[in-house]
Write a protein that holds these residues in place. Structure first.
Motif, PDB file in Angstrom:
ATOM      1  N   ALA A   1       0.831  -1.205   0.000  1.00  0.00           N
ATOM      2  CA  ALA A   1       0.000   0.000   0.000  1.00  0.00           C
ATOM      3  C   ALA A   1       0.868   1.258   0.000  1.00  0.00           C
ATOM      4  CB  ALA A   1      -0.936  -0.005   1.208  1.00  0.00           C
ATOM      5  N   THR A   2       1.943   1.232   0.773  1.00  0.00           N
ATOM      6  CA  THR A   2       2.847   2.385   0.807  1.00  0.00           C
ATOM      7  C   THR A   2       3.544   2.565  -0.531  1.00  0.00           C
ATOM      8  OG1 THR A   2       3.217   2.041   3.176  1.00  0.00           O
ATOM      9  CG2 THR A   2       4.802   3.437   2.006  1.00  0.00           C
ATOM     10  N   ARG A   3       4.003   1.446  -1.104  1.00  0.00           N
ATOM     11  CA  ARG A   3       4.634   1.524  -2.425  1.00  0.00           C
ATOM     12  C   ARG A   3       3.666   2.084  -3.465  1.00  0.00           C
ATOM     13  NH1 ARG A   3       6.705  -3.380  -0.701  1.00  0.00           N
ATOM     14  NH2 ARG A   3       5.176  -4.580  -1.901  1.00  0.00           N
ATOM     15  N   ASP A   4       2.422   1.604  -3.414  1.00  0.00           N
ATOM     16  CA  ASP A   4       1.432   2.078  -4.371  1.00  0.00           C
ATOM     17  C   ASP A   4       1.182   3.574  -4.207  1.00  0.00           C
ATOM     18  OD1 ASP A   4      -0.584   1.305  -6.454  1.00  0.00           O
ATOM     19  OD2 ASP A   4      -1.954   2.153  -4.981  1.00  0.00           O
ATOM     20  N   GLY A   5       1.181   4.045  -2.964  1.00  0.00           N
ATOM     21  CA  GLY A   5       0.988   5.469  -2.709  1.00  0.00           C
ATOM     22  C   GLY A   5       2.119   6.306  -3.269  1.00  0.00           C
ATOM     23  N   LEU A   6       3.356   5.830  -3.105  1.00  0.00           N
ATOM     24  CA  LEU A   6       4.513   6.538  -3.648  1.00  0.00           C
ATOM     25  C   LEU A   6       4.466   6.551  -5.178  1.00  0.00           C
ATOM     26  CD1 LEU A   6       7.260   5.129  -1.255  1.00  0.00           C
ATOM     27  CD2 LEU A   6       6.435   7.495  -1.351  1.00  0.00           C
ATOM     28  N   TYR A   7       4.099   5.423  -5.763  1.00  0.00           N
ATOM     29  CA  TYR A   7       3.985   5.339  -7.216  1.00  0.00           C
ATOM     30  C   TYR A   7       2.927   6.312  -7.734  1.00  0.00           C
ATOM     31  CZ  TYR A   7       2.723   3.451 -11.794  1.00  0.00           C
ATOM     32  OH  TYR A   7       2.427   3.318 -13.129  1.00  0.00           O
ATOM     33  N   ARG A   8       1.764   6.322  -7.061  1.00  0.00           N
ATOM     34  CA  ARG A   8       0.682   7.199  -7.496  1.00  0.00           C
ATOM     35  C   ARG A   8       1.069   8.672  -7.391  1.00  0.00           C
ATOM     36  NH1 ARG A   8      -4.666   5.125  -7.709  1.00  0.00           N
ATOM     37  NH2 ARG A   8      -4.734   2.860  -7.412  1.00  0.00           N
ATOM     38  N   ALA A   9       1.844   9.006  -6.384  1.00  0.00           N
ATOM     39  CA  ALA A   9       2.271  10.403  -6.224  1.00  0.00           C
ATOM     40  C   ALA A   9       3.140  10.844  -7.404  1.00  0.00           C
ATOM     41  CB  ALA A   9       3.020  10.576  -4.907  1.00  0.00           C
ATOM     42  N   VAL A  10       4.049   9.973  -7.826  1.00  0.00           N
ATOM     43  CA  VAL A  10       4.891  10.298  -8.991  1.00  0.00           C
ATOM     44  C   VAL A  10       4.027  10.375 -10.240  1.00  0.00           C
ATOM     45  CG1 VAL A  10       6.820   9.536 -10.427  1.00  0.00           C
ATOM     46  CG2 VAL A  10       6.936   9.256  -7.940  1.00  0.00           C
TER      47      VAL A  10
ATOM     48  N   ARG B   1       9.904   2.211 -15.430  1.00  0.00           N
ATOM     49  CA  ARG B   1      10.619   1.137 -14.744  1.00  0.00           C
ATOM     50  C   ARG B   1       9.764   0.447 -13.683  1.00  0.00           C
ATOM     51  NH1 ARG B   1      14.089  -2.199 -16.201  1.00  0.00           N
ATOM     52  NH2 ARG B   1      15.400  -1.350 -17.813  1.00  0.00           N
ATOM     53  N   SER B   2       8.699   1.098 -13.206  1.00  0.00           N
ATOM     54  CA  SER B   2       7.936   0.542 -12.089  1.00  0.00           C
ATOM     55  C   SER B   2       6.480   0.242 -12.417  1.00  0.00           C
ATOM     56  CB  SER B   2       7.987   1.498 -10.882  1.00  0.00           C
ATOM     57  OG  SER B   2       7.550   2.793 -11.249  1.00  0.00           O
ATOM     58  N   CYS B   3       5.958   0.725 -13.550  1.00  0.00           N
ATOM     59  CA  CYS B   3       4.568   0.443 -13.889  1.00  0.00           C
ATOM     60  C   CYS B   3       4.425  -0.998 -14.383  1.00  0.00           C
ATOM     61  CB  CYS B   3       4.047   1.426 -14.932  1.00  0.00           C
ATOM     62  SG  CYS B   3       4.679   1.181 -16.617  1.00  0.00           S
ATOM     63  N   TYR B   4       3.209  -1.462 -14.499  1.00  0.00           N
ATOM     64  CA  TYR B   4       2.951  -2.858 -14.845  1.00  0.00           C
ATOM     65  C   TYR B   4       3.422  -3.149 -16.265  1.00  0.00           C
ATOM     66  CZ  TYR B   4       0.756  -7.411 -14.455  1.00  0.00           C
ATOM     67  OH  TYR B   4       0.554  -8.763 -14.381  1.00  0.00           O
ATOM     68  N   GLY B   5       4.462  -3.958 -16.378  1.00  0.00           N
ATOM     69  CA  GLY B   5       4.928  -4.458 -17.664  1.00  0.00           C
ATOM     70  C   GLY B   5       5.456  -3.411 -18.620  1.00  0.00           C
ATOM     71  N   GLY B   6       5.741  -2.194 -18.124  1.00  0.00           N
ATOM     72  CA  GLY B   6       6.170  -1.141 -19.031  1.00  0.00           C
ATOM     73  C   GLY B   6       5.053  -0.688 -19.954  1.00  0.00           C
TER      74      GLY B   6
ATOM     75  N   GLY C   1      -5.866  12.078 -21.530  1.00  0.00           N
ATOM     76  CA  GLY C   1      -4.429  12.233 -21.716  1.00  0.00           C
ATOM     77  C   GLY C   1      -3.583  11.924 -20.510  1.00  0.00           C
ATOM     78  N   ASP C   2      -4.168  11.419 -19.412  1.00  0.00           N
ATOM     79  CA  ASP C   2      -3.407  11.095 -18.210  1.00  0.00           C
ATOM     80  C   ASP C   2      -2.954   9.641 -18.232  1.00  0.00           C
ATOM     81  OD1 ASP C   2      -3.759  13.634 -17.201  1.00  0.00           O
ATOM     82  OD2 ASP C   2      -5.503  13.095 -15.983  1.00  0.00           O
ATOM     83  N   MET C   3      -1.708   9.409 -17.822  1.00  0.00           N
ATOM     84  CA  MET C   3      -1.230   8.039 -17.678  1.00  0.00           C
ATOM     85  C   MET C   3      -1.974   7.390 -16.512  1.00  0.00           C
ATOM     86  SD  MET C   3       2.572   6.568 -16.793  1.00  0.00           S
ATOM     87  CE  MET C   3       2.762   4.828 -16.412  1.00  0.00           C
ATOM     88  N   ASN C   4      -2.478   6.172 -16.716  1.00  0.00           N
ATOM     89  CA  ASN C   4      -3.247   5.515 -15.648  1.00  0.00           C
ATOM     90  C   ASN C   4      -2.800   4.078 -15.389  1.00  0.00           C
ATOM     91  OD1 ASN C   4      -4.250   4.230 -17.913  1.00  0.00           O
ATOM     92  ND2 ASN C   4      -6.410   4.418 -17.315  1.00  0.00           N
ATOM     93  N   THR C   5      -1.640   3.676 -15.904  1.00  0.00           N
ATOM     94  CA  THR C   5      -1.144   2.319 -15.667  1.00  0.00           C
ATOM     95  C   THR C   5      -0.893   2.107 -14.175  1.00  0.00           C
ATOM     96  OG1 THR C   5       0.025   2.534 -17.762  1.00  0.00           O
ATOM     97  CG2 THR C   5       0.514   0.595 -16.423  1.00  0.00           C
ATOM     98  N   PRO C   6      -1.345   0.987 -13.599  1.00  0.00           N
ATOM     99  CA  PRO C   6      -1.098   0.735 -12.179  1.00  0.00           C
ATOM    100  C   PRO C   6       0.353   0.360 -11.914  1.00  0.00           C
ATOM    101  CG  PRO C   6      -2.212  -1.130 -13.164  1.00  0.00           C
ATOM    102  CD  PRO C   6      -2.183  -0.057 -14.213  1.00  0.00           C
ATOM    103  N   CYS C   7       0.694   0.362 -10.653  1.00  0.00           N
ATOM    104  CA  CYS C   7       2.032  -0.041 -10.208  1.00  0.00           C
ATOM    105  C   CYS C   7       2.242  -1.524 -10.487  1.00  0.00           C
ATOM    106  CB  CYS C   7       2.141   0.236  -8.715  1.00  0.00           C
ATOM    107  SG  CYS C   7       3.742  -0.147  -7.999  1.00  0.00           S
ATOM    108  N   GLY C   8       3.429  -1.884 -10.923  1.00  0.00           N
ATOM    109  CA  GLY C   8       3.747  -3.275 -11.190  1.00  0.00           C
ATOM    110  C   GLY C   8       4.158  -4.020  -9.929  1.00  0.00           C
ATOM    111  N   PRO C   9       4.132  -5.357  -9.962  1.00  0.00           N
ATOM    112  CA  PRO C   9       4.505  -6.147  -8.785  1.00  0.00           C
ATOM    113  C   PRO C   9       6.009  -6.352  -8.656  1.00  0.00           C
ATOM    114  CG  PRO C   9       3.807  -7.590 -10.549  1.00  0.00           C
ATOM    115  CD  PRO C   9       3.629  -6.195 -11.064  1.00  0.00           C
TER     116      PRO C   9
END
Length: 303
Positions: A112-121, A139-144, A152-160
């Motif tokens: 959850a913390t990682r996802d929050g940091l990813y979403r902030a960026v 480098r960190s989104c799901y599968g590049g 026009g907003d990037m919406n790819t979730p954080c990768g595992p």
């Protein structure tokens, strides 16, 4: 087009390739990355080109494998071009910016913390697109998978996965930098980039594929008809053009029909891409044993 053509005035020396060792490791994690098959693609290129052009630069894998003495690489996504320019101009700053984003992300104690940091960026990037945030996101989104909303907003979730360490990135930047020393990176539409190529030049096109998800980066406004027209004009001027495009999917059970004009391409082969990362993304990590993809590699000269 004049902006791209002006870059060619810089190139007075003969073209061709640098004497570079085989490349290991990808600079960017990017959907459609040709890192694994770059050597096979490059092996189909002629050795005697003047200036190399790559209008859909993406991860730059084919450019770096080829290591041309003179090149113009372009894309319409300005932050992506910014990453490639920083590899040339200020790799220390680029890698430090990556570490600043990556290290707290990796050190986070829970998902959850990682996802929050990813979403902030990601939110910061969407508010003001820039190279530093895009490098971390790729480098960190799901599968590049760089995917955008209709707004026009990037919406790819954080990768595992765990993004590569800053030291690893720096080693790859160090390997990349001499290979692109003679490359001018330009923000430009692909048609302008192709129209700037001249007799004796070599162009490699790796566009969004017609059978891909429409919200992927680059797919929203891409026109295959416009690309084919630009390739036809380039061939008429004596430019050699190579095109990677849809071939077969689902382990050969689905053949992508493109309706390309007869006679434009004189050489062709099939390049095994592997299992589809886009399908992995769409299927939420399910087995991809039946999702092997092959691309067509089309050449405007006889193979």
């Amino acid at each position: 087009m004049s902006r791209v053509r002006d870059q060619l005035d810089l190139f007075a020396e003969a073209g061709g390739r640098l004497d570079a060792a085989p490349l290991a490791g990808q600079l960017l994690k990017w959907i459609g990355n040709k890192q694994r098959m770059a050597r096979e693609i490059v092996s189909a290129f002629p050795p005697d080109f003047r200036v190399y052009h790559e209008p859909f630069i993406g991860s730059g894998a084919v450019l770096a494998e080829l290591a041309p003495r003179r090149a113009v690489a372009s894309d319409v996504l300005a932050p992506l071009i910014g990453i490639h320019r920083e590899v040339q101009r200020d790799p220390e700053r680029l890698c430090a910016a990556y570490a600043e984003r990556r290290d707290p992300f990796v050190a986070a104690e829970d998902a959850a913390t990682r996802d929050g940091l990813y979403r902030a960026v990601r939110e910061r990037y969407n508010a003001a697109p820039n190279a530093d945030d895009l490098l971390f996101l790729a480098r960190s989104c799901y599968g590049g998978v760089i995917r955008f909303t209709l707004a026009g907003d990037m919406n790819t979730p954080c990768g595992p996965h765990r993004p590569i360490a800053a030291d690893t990135l720096r080693r790859r930047v160090d390997a990349w930098r001499p290979r692109v020393a003679g490359t001018e990176f330009v923000v430009a539409d692909f048609e302008a980039a192709l129209d700037a190529a001249e007799r004796g030049d070599l162009v490699y096109c790796d566009p969004p594929y017609s059978d891909s998800e429409g919200t992927l980066y680059g797919a929203q406004t891409f026109s295959l008809d416009r690309l084919i027209g630009a390739i036809d004009r380039a061939k008429t001027r004596g430019v050699r053009v190579a095109l990677s495009i849809d071939g077969t999917k689902r382990s050969g059970r689905k053949v992508i029909e493109l309706g390309l004009p007869d006679g434009l391409f004189e050489g062709r082969s099939m390049v095994r891409v592997g299992r589809s990362m886009l399908r992995r993304f769409q299927m939420e990590g399910q087995s991809l044993e039946d999702e092997v993809v092959h691309d067509r590699l089309l050449l405007t000269w006889p193979a």
